[in-house]
Design a protein around this motif. Structure first.
Motif, PDB file in Angstrom:
ATOM      1  N   ALA A  11      12.283   1.654 -11.274  1.00 17.52           N
ATOM      2  CA  ALA A  11      13.262   1.903 -10.211  1.00 17.52           C
ATOM      3  C   ALA A  11      12.631   1.742  -8.835  1.00 17.52           C
ATOM      4  O   ALA A  11      13.226   1.142  -7.930  1.00 17.52           O
ATOM      5  N   LEU A  12      11.408   2.261  -8.668  1.00 16.38           N
ATOM      6  CA  LEU A  12      10.725   2.151  -7.377  1.00 16.38           C
ATOM      7  C   LEU A  12      10.440   0.698  -7.031  1.00 16.38           C
ATOM      8  O   LEU A  12      10.717   0.252  -5.909  1.00 16.38           O
ATOM      9  N   GLU A  26       0.839  -1.206   0.000  1.00  7.93           N
ATOM     10  CA  GLU A  26       0.000   0.000   0.000  1.00  7.93           C
ATOM     11  C   GLU A  26       0.872   1.253   0.000  1.00  7.93           C
ATOM     12  O   GLU A  26       0.566   2.237  -0.677  1.00  7.93           O
ATOM     13  N   LEU A  27       1.982   1.204   0.725  1.00 16.17           N
ATOM     14  CA  LEU A  27       2.908   2.335   0.769  1.00 16.17           C
ATOM     15  C   LEU A  27       3.561   2.575  -0.594  1.00 16.17           C
ATOM     16  O   LEU A  27       3.645   3.716  -1.057  1.00 16.17           O
ATOM     17  N   VAL A  28       3.991   1.514  -1.263  1.00 14.49           N
ATOM     18  CA  VAL A  28       4.643   1.696  -2.563  1.00 14.49           C
ATOM     19  C   VAL A  28       3.639   2.188  -3.608  1.00 14.49           C
ATOM     20  O   VAL A  28       3.995   2.968  -4.495  1.00 14.49           O
ATOM     21  N   ILE A  29       2.376   1.809  -3.502  1.00 13.28           N
ATOM     22  CA  ILE A  29       1.340   2.309  -4.410  1.00 13.28           C
ATOM     23  C   ILE A  29       1.111   3.800  -4.153  1.00 13.28           C
ATOM     24  O   ILE A  29       0.999   4.593  -5.096  1.00 13.28           O
ATOM     25  N   LYS A  30       1.093   4.172  -2.897  1.00 11.32           N
ATOM     26  CA  LYS A  30       0.974   5.595  -2.545  1.00 11.32           C
ATOM     27  C   LYS A  30       2.180   6.367  -3.094  1.00 11.32           C
ATOM     28  O   LYS A  30       2.046   7.477  -3.623  1.00 11.32           O
ATOM     29  N   GLN A  31       3.364   5.773  -3.002  1.00  6.13           N
ATOM     30  CA  GLN A  31       4.575   6.426  -3.479  1.00  6.13           C
ATOM     31  C   GLN A  31       4.583   6.609  -4.993  1.00  6.13           C
ATOM     32  O   GLN A  31       5.009   7.654  -5.480  1.00  6.13           O
ATOM     33  N   ILE A  32       4.093   5.602  -5.741  1.00  4.44           N
ATOM     34  CA  ILE A  32       4.106   5.762  -7.194  1.00  4.44           C
ATOM     35  C   ILE A  32       3.165   6.882  -7.610  1.00  4.44           C
ATOM     36  O   ILE A  32       3.478   7.669  -8.503  1.00  4.44           O
ATOM     37  N   LYS A  61      -1.429  -7.044  -5.402  1.00  4.81           N
ATOM     38  CA  LYS A  61      -0.879  -5.709  -5.135  1.00  4.81           C
ATOM     39  C   LYS A  61      -0.105  -5.147  -6.329  1.00  4.81           C
ATOM     40  O   LYS A  61      -0.118  -3.936  -6.556  1.00  4.81           O
ATOM     41  N   LEU A  62       0.541  -6.012  -7.102  1.00  9.20           N
ATOM     42  CA  LEU A  62       1.208  -5.522  -8.313  1.00  9.20           C
ATOM     43  C   LEU A  62       0.174  -5.111  -9.365  1.00  9.20           C
ATOM     44  O   LEU A  62       0.385  -4.148 -10.103  1.00  9.20           O
ATOM     45  N   GLU A  63      -0.957  -5.802  -9.413  1.00  6.45           N
ATOM     46  CA  GLU A  63      -2.052  -5.368 -10.291  1.00  6.45           C
ATOM     47  C   GLU A  63      -2.577  -4.009  -9.836  1.00  6.45           C
ATOM     48  O   GLU A  63      -2.869  -3.142 -10.660  1.00  6.45           O
TER      49      GLU A  63
END
Length: 159
Positions: A41-42, A16-22, A147-149
Motif C-alpha cells: 500500500a505504501l 529515502e523518505l519512503v524507506i524511513k516510513q516503511i 532505492k527499491l532494493e
C-alpha cells in the motif's frame, strides 16, 4: 502514529523518505501478511505511473500471490517462469523495459508495459519477490532499482 509525509523533494530524497516510513510503519509488528500489505500500500501510494505493486511468496518451490495493490493477478508462478520466476530463481533484481520482449513473460494485466522484480532474501533464504508493473515502457531506471532494493532491505527484517 504513522503519518505519510508529502513527496515533494528530489526522487532520491523521496525514496529515502519512503524507506524511513516503511521502517516506522512496521516497527514492533511481526505479522508477515500485515507488513507486506502495508508495504504494498505504501509503495502504491508513493510510486507514480504504476498499475500493480505486490508480493509473491515462496511456497512448495513456487511463488504464490501475496499482498498486493492492483488488478487480480496470477496466483502461482513456477521458479524460472516470467519475470518474477526468473528473479526468484536467479535471486537477483530484474528490470524489464518492455515486458513484451521478455521471453516467457506472464501477462496478468494487459496494460503492463514494464516491470521490476526484487527478490526478498533473509539469512540466505528466498522468501519471495516484490513485483512492480507500469503501464509505461521503460518506467524503471537505475535509481528506482537501487532505492527499491534499499526498501526491500528495510522490509525483510520484519518478515
Amino acid at each position: 502514529m504513522f503519518q505519510v509525509e508529502s513527496y515533494n523533494q528530489s526522487r532520491e530524497k523521496n525514496y529515502e523518505l519512503v524507506i524511513k516510513q516503511i521502517k516506522a510503519l512496521l516497527e514492533g509488528e511481526s505479522n508477515q501478511i500485515a507488513n507486506l500489505s502495508n508495504a504494498s500500500a505504501l509503495l502504491n501510494q508513493f510510486l507514480d505511473r504504476v498499475n500493480w505493486v505486490g508480493f509473491y511468496l515462496m511456497e512448495d518451490s513456487e511463488l504464490v500471490l501475496g499482498p498486493f495493490q492492483g488488478l487480480p493477478a496470477c496466483v502461482r508462478i513456477p521458479l524460472g517462469r516470467g519475470v518474477c520466476g526468473t528473479s526468484a530463481k536467479e535471486q537477483k533484481t530484474i528490470r524489464v523495459e518492455d515486458v513484451h520482449q521478455f521471453p516467457g513473460h506472464i501477462a496478468c494485466d494487459a496494460a503492463s508495459q514494464s516491470e521490476i522484480v526484487i527478490p526478498l532474501i533473509k539469512d540466505g533464504v528466498l522468501l519471495g519477490v516484490l513485483d512492480i508493473d507500469s503501464p509505461e515502457k521503460n518506467r524503471f531506471d537505475e535509481l528506482d532499482q537501487q532505492k527499491l532494493e534499499d526498501f526491500v532491505k528495510a522490509l525483510v527484517p520484519f518478515l
